[in-house]
Design an enzyme around this catalytic site. Structure first.
Site, PDB file in Angstrom:
ATOM      1  N   GLU A   1      47.206  34.829  28.379  1.00 17.69           N
ATOM      2  CA  GLU A   1      46.658  35.763  29.546  1.00 17.69           C
ATOM      3  C   GLU A   1      45.780  34.365  30.623  1.00 17.69           C
ATOM      4  O   GLU A   1      45.048  34.409  31.167  1.00 17.69           O
ATOM      5  CB  GLU A   1      45.153  36.870  29.600  1.00 17.69           C
ATOM      6  CG  GLU A   1      46.132  37.666  28.556  1.00 17.69           C
ATOM      7  CD  GLU A   1      45.402  39.160  28.678  1.00 17.69           C
ATOM      8  OE1 GLU A   1      43.676  39.092  28.840  1.00 17.69           O
ATOM      9  OE2 GLU A   1      45.609  40.631  27.590  1.00 17.69           O
TER      10      GLU A   1
ATOM     11  N   GLU B   1      43.743  50.475  25.214  1.00 16.50           N
ATOM     12  CA  GLU B   1      45.353  50.241  25.686  1.00 16.50           C
ATOM     13  C   GLU B   1      45.902  51.146  24.366  1.00 16.50           C
ATOM     14  O   GLU B   1      46.843  50.840  25.016  1.00 16.50           O
ATOM     15  CB  GLU B   1      45.552  49.794  26.607  1.00 16.50           C
ATOM     16  CG  GLU B   1      44.425  49.349  27.607  1.00 16.50           C
ATOM     17  CD  GLU B   1      45.299  48.168  28.787  1.00 16.50           C
ATOM     18  OE1 GLU B   1      45.085  47.593  29.421  1.00 16.50           O
ATOM     19  OE2 GLU B   1      45.447  46.947  28.127  1.00 16.50           O
TER      20      GLU B   1
ATOM     21  N   TRP C   1      50.122  39.655  34.649  1.00 18.20           N
ATOM     22  CA  TRP C   1      51.686  40.267  34.432  1.00 18.20           C
ATOM     23  C   TRP C   1      53.037  40.692  35.617  1.00 18.20           C
ATOM     24  O   TRP C   1      53.821  40.510  35.247  1.00 18.20           O
ATOM     25  CB  TRP C   1      51.357  40.801  33.541  1.00 18.20           C
ATOM     26  CG  TRP C   1      50.455  42.130  33.642  1.00 18.20           C
ATOM     27  CD1 TRP C   1      48.875  42.154  33.833  1.00 18.20           C
ATOM     28  CD2 TRP C   1      50.115  43.584  34.990  1.00 18.20           C
ATOM     29  NE1 TRP C   1      48.239  42.940  34.149  1.00 18.20           N
ATOM     30  CE2 TRP C   1      48.676  43.717  34.985  1.00 18.20           C
ATOM     31  CE3 TRP C   1      51.237  43.569  35.726  1.00 18.20           C
ATOM     32  CZ2 TRP C   1      48.446  45.216  35.766  1.00 18.20           C
ATOM     33  CZ3 TRP C   1      51.356  45.196  36.194  1.00 18.20           C
ATOM     34  CH2 TRP C   1      49.703  45.828  36.419  1.00 18.20           C
TER      35      TRP C   1
ATOM     36  N   GLU D   1      37.642  48.298  32.656  1.00 18.65           N
ATOM     37  CA  GLU D   1      38.482  47.000  33.464  1.00 18.65           C
ATOM     38  C   GLU D   1      39.072  47.279  34.790  1.00 18.65           C
ATOM     39  O   GLU D   1      40.267  47.439  35.205  1.00 18.65           O
ATOM     40  CB  GLU D   1      39.968  46.489  32.269  1.00 18.65           C
ATOM     41  CG  GLU D   1      40.189  46.256  31.107  1.00 18.65           C
ATOM     42  CD  GLU D   1      41.141  45.519  30.475  1.00 18.65           C
ATOM     43  OE1 GLU D   1      41.751  45.677  30.954  1.00 18.65           O
ATOM     44  OE2 GLU D   1      40.929  45.603  28.892  1.00 18.65           O
TER      45      GLU D   1
END
Length: 688
Positions: free
Chosen positions: A379, A163, A339, A331
């Site tokens: 996460e 990313e 988030w 993903e």
């Protein structure tokens, strides 16, 4: 990759670039779990029909706990277990997370914010793309990994980094970036006077005497010069391009049969995926529909979008990243995520619906993130296909079912799109710097036209029209350009050639306002497009919701929003006029015949009904068959003889597809958040 890969288990695995049976994958972090669990994880993946696994994108500290002391045993073991199960492995260079020992040893690799604050260790993506030190370190770890797995058949390809640019990290403002930006300007302009002229630095006494005086656009009292901002965006993007190219070359040197990809993000502003993608075999991207509907969307956050996302927002990214070799979703959202502002549970079946949507748009692999909810770190509130105790979560059954359905559908050819949608990151950057209205958003304007095409069931290719691009419009029956803001005679000439040869074009507002250097044209907008569209812009205005925004188009009244241009026809015919405000009775939309083709110029940001009317007229002129207009929660998509009917709403829908149609998934009654796949003609599909 052009040939099948022979593997240790005797199977033949189709290369990613071929027409292929769509597959289901997952992102796996064996380093997060006890070793005795790994065999069970792999067995359960195989039982679910998962046959692609991505690993190691955040593993540098585990692979090299101290400089030069490598520990690959754990990753070797995980790769071997997956290979024995017949599962393909995609490895990642772990450069998104430089380890603590490297940061302590070489702190100059860290990024710096516009206000001078150094981004510290403790999260991810804290490195600077222009740090020569970090490039050397990145090359070292990438080479170490690539050479180790060069002869391991289970490893079929690589993802570079992870990313690029997430967390606002494309643009750094450190001294390495300052030096690199000065050199970039020197190479681009050759002479500082040429830079001053292109930017227009006479304004506010901003003239530069030499390239050595140029700094990054750091924190200042008022707005930065828009040309400086645009060039810094281009420079920073180019830094990522160079960094990515470095990694791709190292991977291919180790094994030229591997594919190389990168996982881009949705509706992402600061990175030009076209330019980064030049070094890749195909693109992948990370799809989180319920989060995206909340944090990067100009549309309303409805209850259905909280449960299943905004289908057009997601599909625009599918089409943006789809290339000649297709694309992957690296993903895919597996359930609730950590988030967004709110995290409702997705609708029942939504995780399967998203996989089908991706495949309908050309995806060859849909890989869920992640295999199992993590018990530590940032996460912990991000779902996986399995819960943190190892039991199956809601997404596991959806992934299992999708895998079986894709296997039954078999090999699919790529997408054949009759319509091109024009897109430019340079325009996005320029308009973001000077939106001229708080509500003006490039993605939203592009989306207004794109939604109208998708509501009619059209497959759409997204085409790069940035300054200097070789705009390839050949073969498209119709082209939609929501705006071509930065323009010169070269790019306008490419559009003229397309239309003169019989093409049909729809152009949106703010086209041709500026030169590629981000200063106004010497002529009135649309500048070099004036002859093509048959008129010019006399005035423009940005409008709040409190002012009535109405116009008539071919005798019917419609709403528009945010932006309005008063047009002065010059060869073109006014087919739309304002009906309210100080612009009443002035032209708002022009038609023009040009060569063997036609052009419509729309001087407003259209609301949905007007966008539909404009698109249908374009499609009819171009002879493009289309479906009836579907409601915003229902989307219809054709690929290789199949039609997908995708229900993003909570209410069931009943579909009419004709008596000769064969259903391969589902039936004519499609429940909420569900999908059907049928042999049918797109134009024959309707709701009952």
């Amino acid at each position: 990759m052009t040939d099948d890969i022979d593997t240790d288990d005797g199977t033949n695995r189709a290369p990613a670039t071929a027409a292929a049976t769509p597959r289901i994958g997952v992102c796996y972090f064996p380093e997060h779990w006890p070793r005795e669990r790994w065999e069970t994880d792999v067995r359960q993946m195989a039982e679910a029909g998962i046959d692609v696994v991505r690993m190691a994108e955040f593993s540098w500290g585990r692979l090299e706990p101290e400089r030069g002391e490598f520990d690959f045993e754990w990753l070797d073991t995980a790769v071997s277990l997956l290979s024995d199960a017949g599962i393909d492995v995609v490895l990642c260079t772990p450069t998104a997370t430089p380890p603590k020992w490297l940061v302590d040893e070489r702190p100059e690799i860290l990024q710096v914010e516009p206000d001078g604050t150094t981004r510290a260790f403790g999260s991810r993506r804290h490195y600077c793309f222009n740090s020569d030190v970090y490039r050397e370190e990145s090359a070292r770890i990438a080479r170490e990994m690539a050479e180790r797995y060069a002869d391991v058949d289970a490893v079929v390809g690589w993802q570079t980094d992870n990313e690029y640019g997430c967390h606002e990290t494309v643009r750094c403002y450190c001294e390495d970036c300052a030096a690199a930006f000065r050199e970039w300007c020197r190479e681009r302009y050759g002479d500082v006077d040429a830079l001053n002229e292109t930017w227009g630095t006479a304004f506010w006494s901003q003239r530069y005497g030499s390239f050595d005086e140029i700094d990054p656009p750091r924190h200042t009292a008022a707005e930065h010069h828009p040309s400086r901002l645009l060039d810094y965006a281009r420079f920073a993007n180019g830094s990522v391009v160079d960094y990515n190219q470095l990694q791709a070359e190292i991977i291919r040197e180790a094994n030229d049969e591997w594919f190389v990809t990168h996982n881009f993000m949705g509706h992402f502003d600061t990175l030009d995926a076209f330019s980064v993608g030049d070094a890749l075999d195909f693109a992948t991207w990370d799809s989180y529909p319920t989060g995206f509907a909340q944090d990067r969307n100009t549309e309303a956050v409805t209850d259905d979008r909280l449960r299943a996302g905004d289908p057009d927002q997601v599909s625009l990214n599918h089409d943006l990243y789809r290339g000649p070799n297709g694309f992957w979703v690296m993903e895919q959202q597996p359930g609730d995520v950590n988030w967004p502002p709110r995290c409702p549970q997705p609708g029942e079946g939504a995780m399967r619906l998203w996989a089908h949507q991706a495949v309908a748009h050309g995806a060859n692999v849909v890989s869920y993130f992640r295999w199992r909810r993590c018990r530590q770190g940032q996460e912990q509130y991000h779902a996986g296909l399995r819960k943190h105790d190892g039991s199956p979560d809601r997404g596991y059954q959806d992934a299992e079912r999708a895998a079986a359905e894709f296997e039954a559908l078999g090999e699919l050819d790529g997408v054949d799109a009759p319509v091109a949608l024009c897109f430019s990151y340079d325009d996005l950057w320029a308009l973001s710097a000077q939106p001229h209205a708080p509500e003006f958003d490039y993605w939203g304007l592009v989306g207004a036209f794109y939604r109208a095409l998708r509501a009619r069931g059209l497959q759409v290719d997204v085409v790069d029209v940035s300054p200097g691009a070789d705009v390839d419009l050949d073969g498209y029956d119709a082209v939609v350009a929501p705006t071509v803001h930065l323009a010169d005679g070269s790019i306008a000439g490419q559009f003229e050639a397309y239309v003169a040869d019989g093409g049909h074009l729809l152009v949106g507002p703010r086209t041709g306002y500026k030169l590629p250097g981000n200063r106004l044209q010497s002529d009135l907008a649309p500048g070099p497009f004036a002859d093509l569209v048959g008129g010019r812009v006399d005035q423009h205005e940005s409008l709040p919701d409190s002012i009535e925004t109405r116009l008539s188009y071919r005798g019917d009244e419609y709403d528009f929003r945010t932006w309005a241009e008063w047009l002065a026809p010059d060869g073109g015919t006014a087919v739309g006029e304002y009906t309210a405000g100080v612009a009443a009775e002035r032209p708002a939309i022009l038609d023009n015949a040009f060569g063997d083709g036609s052009v419509t110029y729309c001087g407003v940001w259209p609301e949905a009904d007007l966008a539909d009317a404009l698109v249908v007229d374009l499609l009819d002129r171009a002879g493009v068959s289309h479906a009836e207009r579907f409601p915003e929660t229902v989307r219809v998509t054709a690929r290789d003889g199949y039609v997908w009917l995708l229900n993003f709403g909570s209410d069931p829908v009943d579909v009419d597809v004709g008596s000769d149609a064969t259903w391969h998934v589902g039936d004519p009654s499609i429940p909420g958040f569900d999908v059907g796949v049928v042999d049918a003609e797109l134009a024959d599909v309707s709701l009952r």
